[in-house]
Design a protein around this motif. Structure first.
Motif, PDB file in Angstrom:
ATOM      1  N   TYR A 287       0.829  -1.202   0.000  1.00 37.82           N
ATOM      2  CA  TYR A 287       0.000   0.000   0.000  1.00 37.82           C
ATOM      3  C   TYR A 287       0.866   1.257   0.000  1.00 37.82           C
TER       4      TYR A 287
ATOM      5  N   GLU B 152      -7.235  -7.334   0.254  1.00 35.82           N
ATOM      6  CA  GLU B 152      -6.402  -6.190  -0.104  1.00 35.82           C
ATOM      7  C   GLU B 152      -6.984  -4.820   0.201  1.00 35.82           C
ATOM      8  N   ALA B 153      -8.282  -4.753   0.530  1.00 39.06           N
ATOM      9  CA  ALA B 153      -8.878  -3.450   0.814  1.00 39.06           C
ATOM     10  C   ALA B 153      -8.150  -2.811   1.992  1.00 39.06           C
TER      11      ALA B 153
ATOM     12  N   THR C 160      -7.760  -0.545   5.263  1.00 39.20           N
ATOM     13  CA  THR C 160      -8.599  -0.156   6.382  1.00 39.20           C
ATOM     14  C   THR C 160      -7.719   0.345   7.515  1.00 39.20           C
TER      15      THR C 160
ATOM     16  N   SER D  41     -13.789   1.686   8.866  1.00 39.87           N
ATOM     17  CA  SER D  41     -13.862   2.024   7.448  1.00 39.87           C
ATOM     18  C   SER D  41     -13.676   3.527   7.260  1.00 39.87           C
TER      19      SER D  41
ATOM     20  N   GLN E 240      -6.530  -5.036   4.930  1.00 38.83           N
ATOM     21  CA  GLN E 240      -7.258  -5.603   6.068  1.00 38.83           C
ATOM     22  C   GLN E 240      -6.974  -7.095   6.268  1.00 38.83           C
TER      23      GLN E 240
END
Lengths: 164, 207
Positions: free
Chosen positions: A157, B63-64, B66, B86, B151
């Motif tokens: 990221y 992969e999101a 958070t 979130s 996450q």
């Protein structure tokens, strides 16, 4: 034989998958876990293991791929069964991050570091050289591994793509 | 009978844990309501026992990005508690506390990060206070820590911690509603197996 589209296989947590000649092996969001890429360039056989813990101390040792020691050993066995030679294998590893900084948190934050040490030790014991690694730090990594070239790729990221 | 693994829990035991989750999350919602000056309620609390990869799908994919606030529990109970926030929840908090909003997680600076740690800490502490009061036990909490990342990697922290004991992740927790809108923020408590037995015995449901 018909030409098929290159396969893309997802390796889950405590899991291992192999691909030969082409395609892509991918494992997502390695935190303290480690992705171990094993490769035999002669037969272009690639394996990607996603281990979670350093040493298997379970009774029965069923879940081999959850641990660095049994995961590496079992993967070598399966690769040899598919025509790879242990003497030709090389390794690339990524992961082992510390996701949370906890003061006085005991060994919690060190699981990543213990994983790194165990993976290195077990590979050395098997006589497999680590040709490239991207380990430690505090960021999660998604790791891809390509059987055609033996190359790895890391996405993290907020960081540029890293070639492993 | 003592359980050796999370998947051995009986429906009575799971109901009891859900009740704990309900009371804990309810208390956290009240604290949040005071902090934000808004009406905050909870959705139906859940007790989940999931395989690793199932848990990652449940939280919404690996992969999101958070924000997770983590506290480690020790003393009579051992466990990890996470507040998974979130972007929607973060903005709700930042609007109330700092009168600002962000569009992406990478805009979080020191001030915003410490606000999120604080709000996560208060929610976690309130949840744990309710639980320890109910079961009449005492625990210690570490200083909270924040991670903004994938996450999947955040959720593997409790998995790895108890991975030597179990192939499952157990979570007790719930989601929040603010002014009748669901604002995704999960409070997740993951006790180790020994503490789970201890807790159930204290609550009088373990025979």
């Amino acid at each position: 034989m018909m030409n098929q589209a290159p396969q893309k296989l997802t390796v889950g947590i405590a899991d291992m998958k192999m691909l030969q000649w082409d395609g892509e092996l991918i494992t997502f969001a390695l935190g303290s876990c480690i992705g171990i890429c094993l490769y035999d360039p002669n037969v272009k056989l690639a394996a990607l293991i996603h281990i979670m813990l350093p040493i298997n101390m379970e009774a029965g040792r069923k879940n081999t791929m959850k641990y660095a020691d049994t995961g590496i050993r079992e993967t070598i066995r399966q690769m040899e069964a598919r025509g790879a030679r242990k003497a030709r294998l090389t390794a690339k590893i990524a992961g082992g991050a510390k996701m949370f900084e906890i003061a006085g948190g005991g060994n919690l934050g060190n699981i990543g570091q213990r994983n790194i040490e165990s993976v290195r030790m077990n590979l050395r014991r098997e006589g497999i050289r680590i040709v490239s690694e991207n380990v430690g730090g505090t960021v999660a990594r998604t790791l891809s591994f390509f059987p055609a070239t033996g190359q790895g790729q890391i996405r993290a990221y907020g960081q540029p793509l890293i070639v492993l | 009978m003592e359980i050796k693994n999370y998947n051995e829990l009986t429906s009575l035991e799971i109901d009891t844990l859900r009740e704990i989750g309900s009371i804990g999350t309810g208390n956290a919602a009240s604290a949040l309501s005071v902090m934000l000056g808004r009406n905050v309620r909870i959705t139906l609390p859940e007790v989940r026992i999931m395989g690793y990869n199932e848990a990652i799908e449940w939280i919404g994919g690996p992969e999101a990005i958070t924000a997770g606030v983590m506290v480690r529990i020790s003393g009579q109970m051992t466990g990890i508690m996470l507040a998974v926030q979130s972007l929607e929840f973060i903005n709700l908090a930042l609007r109330s506390m700092l009168s600002e909003e962000i569009h992406d997680y990478d805009e979080l600076q020191d001030l915003e990060r410490s606000a999120l740690v604080e709000i996560g800490n208060i929610m976690i502490s309130t949840f744990i206070n309710a639980l320890t009061g109910l079961a009449d036990i005492s625990v210690d909490l570490t200083v909270p820590s924040l991670s903004v990342d994938m996450q999947g990697a955040i959720l593997t922290v409790p998995m790895a911690e108890y991975g030597g004991q179990s192939d499952y992740l157990m979570t007790i927790g719930g989601n929040f509603m603010c002014d009748n809108q669901v604002v995704p923020c999960r409070l997740l408590l993951s006790p180790d197996v020994r503490s789970l037995n201890f807790l159930l015995r204290k609550l009088g449901v373990l025979e």
